[in-house]
Motif scaffolding. Structure first.
Motif, PDB file in Angstrom:
ATOM      1  N   GLU A 150       0.753  -1.211   0.108  1.00  0.00           N
ATOM      2  CA  GLU A 150       0.126   0.068   0.022  1.00  0.00           C
ATOM      3  C   GLU A 150       0.817   1.136  -0.041  1.00  0.00           C
ATOM      4  N   LEU A 151       2.010   1.086   0.740  1.00  0.00           N
ATOM      5  CA  LEU A 151       2.774   2.402   0.660  1.00  0.00           C
ATOM      6  C   LEU A 151       4.316   2.004   0.140  1.00  0.00           C
ATOM      7  N   ARG A 152       4.850   3.350  -0.601  1.00  0.00           N
ATOM      8  CA  ARG A 152       6.161   3.122  -1.076  1.00  0.00           C
ATOM      9  C   ARG A 152       7.310   2.529  -0.313  1.00  0.00           C
ATOM     10  N   ILE A 155      11.268   4.473   1.597  1.00  0.00           N
ATOM     11  CA  ILE A 155      11.724   5.268   2.701  1.00  0.00           C
ATOM     12  C   ILE A 155      11.677   4.564   3.847  1.00  0.00           C
ATOM     13  N   LEU A 193      -0.950  15.444   2.280  1.00  0.00           N
ATOM     14  CA  LEU A 193       0.427  15.624   2.201  1.00  0.00           C
ATOM     15  C   LEU A 193       0.964  14.476   2.330  1.00  0.00           C
ATOM     16  N   ALA A 194       0.829  13.712   3.723  1.00  0.00           N
ATOM     17  CA  ALA A 194       1.412  12.556   4.068  1.00  0.00           C
ATOM     18  C   ALA A 194       1.349  11.497   2.960  1.00  0.00           C
ATOM     19  N   LEU A 195       0.077  11.276   2.525  1.00  0.00           N
ATOM     20  CA  LEU A 195      -0.157  10.085   1.692  1.00  0.00           C
ATOM     21  C   LEU A 195      -0.060  10.300   0.052  1.00  0.00           C
ATOM     22  N   THR A 196      -0.457  11.533  -0.377  1.00  0.00           N
ATOM     23  CA  THR A 196      -0.440  11.642  -1.715  1.00  0.00           C
ATOM     24  C   THR A 196       0.559  12.898  -1.975  1.00  0.00           C
ATOM     25  N   GLY A 197       0.951  13.808  -1.193  1.00  0.00           N
ATOM     26  CA  GLY A 197       1.804  14.717  -1.618  1.00  0.00           C
ATOM     27  C   GLY A 197       1.130  15.832  -2.058  1.00  0.00           C
ATOM     28  N   LEU A 198       1.857  16.881  -2.531  1.00  0.00           N
ATOM     29  CA  LEU A 198       1.398  18.113  -3.227  1.00  0.00           C
ATOM     30  C   LEU A 198       1.277  18.084  -4.701  1.00  0.00           C
TER      31      LEU A 198
ATOM     32  N   ARG B 152      -1.470  20.613  -6.777  1.00  0.00           N
ATOM     33  CA  ARG B 152      -2.745  20.515  -6.209  1.00  0.00           C
ATOM     34  C   ARG B 152      -3.176  21.955  -5.565  1.00  0.00           C
ATOM     35  N   ILE B 164       5.016  21.490   5.596  1.00  0.00           N
ATOM     36  CA  ILE B 164       6.342  21.069   4.954  1.00  0.00           C
ATOM     37  C   ILE B 164       7.693  21.445   5.601  1.00  0.00           C
ATOM     38  N   ASP B 189      14.045  11.814   0.888  1.00  0.00           N
ATOM     39  CA  ASP B 189      12.769  11.273   1.802  1.00  0.00           C
ATOM     40  C   ASP B 189      11.911  12.606   1.785  1.00  0.00           C
ATOM     41  N   VAL B 190      12.349  13.713   2.337  1.00  0.00           N
ATOM     42  CA  VAL B 190      11.493  14.989   2.684  1.00  0.00           C
ATOM     43  C   VAL B 190      10.864  15.365   1.025  1.00  0.00           C
ATOM     44  N   GLY B 192      10.282  13.590  -1.438  1.00  0.00           N
ATOM     45  CA  GLY B 192       9.254  12.361  -1.963  1.00  0.00           C
ATOM     46  C   GLY B 192       8.035  12.478  -1.192  1.00  0.00           C
ATOM     47  N   LEU B 193       8.038  12.602   0.289  1.00  0.00           N
ATOM     48  CA  LEU B 193       6.997  12.985   0.931  1.00  0.00           C
ATOM     49  C   LEU B 193       6.084  14.254   0.694  1.00  0.00           C
ATOM     50  N   ALA B 194       6.648  15.304   0.527  1.00  0.00           N
ATOM     51  CA  ALA B 194       6.269  16.459   0.323  1.00  0.00           C
ATOM     52  C   ALA B 194       5.426  16.588  -0.863  1.00  0.00           C
ATOM     53  N   LEU B 195       6.252  16.069  -2.168  1.00  0.00           N
ATOM     54  CA  LEU B 195       5.666  16.174  -3.552  1.00  0.00           C
ATOM     55  C   LEU B 195       5.008  15.267  -3.837  1.00  0.00           C
ATOM     56  N   THR B 196       5.194  13.643  -3.544  1.00  0.00           N
ATOM     57  CA  THR B 196       4.402  12.805  -4.022  1.00  0.00           C
ATOM     58  C   THR B 196       3.858  11.788  -3.010  1.00  0.00           C
ATOM     59  N   GLY B 197       4.143  11.927  -1.680  1.00  0.00           N
ATOM     60  CA  GLY B 197       3.479  11.244  -0.462  1.00  0.00           C
ATOM     61  C   GLY B 197       4.026   9.890  -0.278  1.00  0.00           C
ATOM     62  N   LEU B 198       3.408   8.973   0.660  1.00  0.00           N
ATOM     63  CA  LEU B 198       3.929   7.777   1.032  1.00  0.00           C
ATOM     64  C   LEU B 198       3.157   6.783   0.166  1.00  0.00           C
ATOM     65  N   ARG B 199       2.231   7.302  -0.494  1.00  0.00           N
ATOM     66  CA  ARG B 199       1.248   5.934  -0.890  1.00  0.00           C
ATOM     67  C   ARG B 199       1.810   5.442  -2.312  1.00  0.00           C
ATOM     68  N   ALA B 200       1.793   4.070  -2.505  1.00  0.00           N
ATOM     69  CA  ALA B 200       2.559   3.458  -3.457  1.00  0.00           C
ATOM     70  C   ALA B 200       2.010   4.108  -4.811  1.00  0.00           C
TER      71      ALA B 200
END
Lengths: 201, 201
Positions: A150-152, A155, A193-198, B152, B164, B189-190, B192-200
């Motif tokens: 579910e998550l990358r 990291i 932000l945490a799951l899909t980012g900006l 977004r 952020i 990591d920062v 990646g999280l900020a721009l695309t998030g954690l979701r796979a």
């Protein structure tokens, strides 16, 4: 924190006074304004317009007040991560992040105090131990969601947890209950932000 | 911060001593350990094994030492956001986030000190004004990238910037130069999280 945010002294048996929760609230505001070490029971009594014995009626010591305040924040945070939440790990993570923002907004001074704890006393060390256990449970959730795809996975789950809660905790620095941002919107922003980012689409 | 991170006293004209930068480094560590208000020039002199006049040879006052330390962090942060960076707004945002992580790691005590500033003196207020101007430039970058469709639009650019940088600033709480995480990995990591998030993906 301004005096504006203090609750009006609730009437009790026909005379002005504070119940345990009201007293705790003012104590937490005072700890934040002046620092815990610089605040004595006498300081609190003066600020509350009470005698020291009226405070000792509710709390046996200043450290017990701190313990009650930190419990208030930690109980709420721990309740945000129920072991039996429905859905996959990613859904549970989303739930705990959203709830953590709500806890922070609803208990802003209590969470602020928790974030200032440095482990100088047994009470502070116990609070840090509980906070670290919470962080480990969130980290385990991220790890489980990585394993289930579910998550990358590029990291470190511990770094991800620290960065995301660093983002959430930083809200205490600027959030104002009377500001434009509602708790719901802010929770959406953090989860988004945490799951899909900006980045768009 | 441990004494381990202090630089060895550099040799100067054949006798032990500190140049301006070495003195500044020890002063910053001391401000972080003991608090700026609780640190006097005499405290610094004792810690450095120098006379007070040896310190006054480099700095006219304690406040001038603080100003030099805050400049060190702010100059580096501002250099991370050059007005003429190539690429779209989203690329420029990625650049400034990545560089801000590198600045934080390379100048950990200086950035830590900057983050503790509360505006109690003219020097602190000037530092906060520069920091806020930096934050506004990053916010403008986010807004521009939203307008061009790169980011977004369902998040307030000011809130996005605060979240952020809350995430980035929180790194000072746990980062250890001798830890497993390199500055490059952390910057990835920062971003990646900020721009695309954690979701796979």
């Amino acid at each position: 924190m301004t005096d504006q945010t203090l609750p009006a002294a609730p009437a009790r048996r026909g005379r002005p006074g504070y119940d345990r929760q009201g007293l705790l609230h003012v104590a937490v505001e005072t700890f934040i304004d002046r620092g815990y070490d610089a605040t004595s029971i006498a300081t609190l009594a003066a600020r509350l317009g009470l005698s020291k014995s009226a405070i000792y009626h509710h709390f046996s010591s200043k450290e017990q007040i701190l313990a009650a305040a930190l419990d208030e924040a930690l109980d709420a945070l721990e309740a945000a991560l129920p072991p039996t939440a429905p859905g996959g790990s990613s859904r549970r993570l989303e739930h705990v992040l959203r709830e953590a923002v709500h806890v922070l907004v609803a208990r802003l001074p209590y969470v602020t105090l928790l974030l200032r704890v440095r482990g100088n006393t047994d009470t502070e060390r116990a609070a840090l131990t509980r906070r670290r256990a919470f962080d480990r449970r969130v980290t385990a959730l991220i790890e489980a969601a990585q394993q289930s795809g579910e998550l990358r996975t590029d990291i470190d789950p511990r770094v991800a947890e620290r960065l995301i809660f660093g983002m959430i905790n930083s809200i205490v620095e600027w959030y104002r209950p009377d500001g434009r941002e509602s708790a719901d919107t802010l929770a959406d922003d953090v989860v988004g932000l945490a799951l899909t980012g900006l980045r768009a689409g």
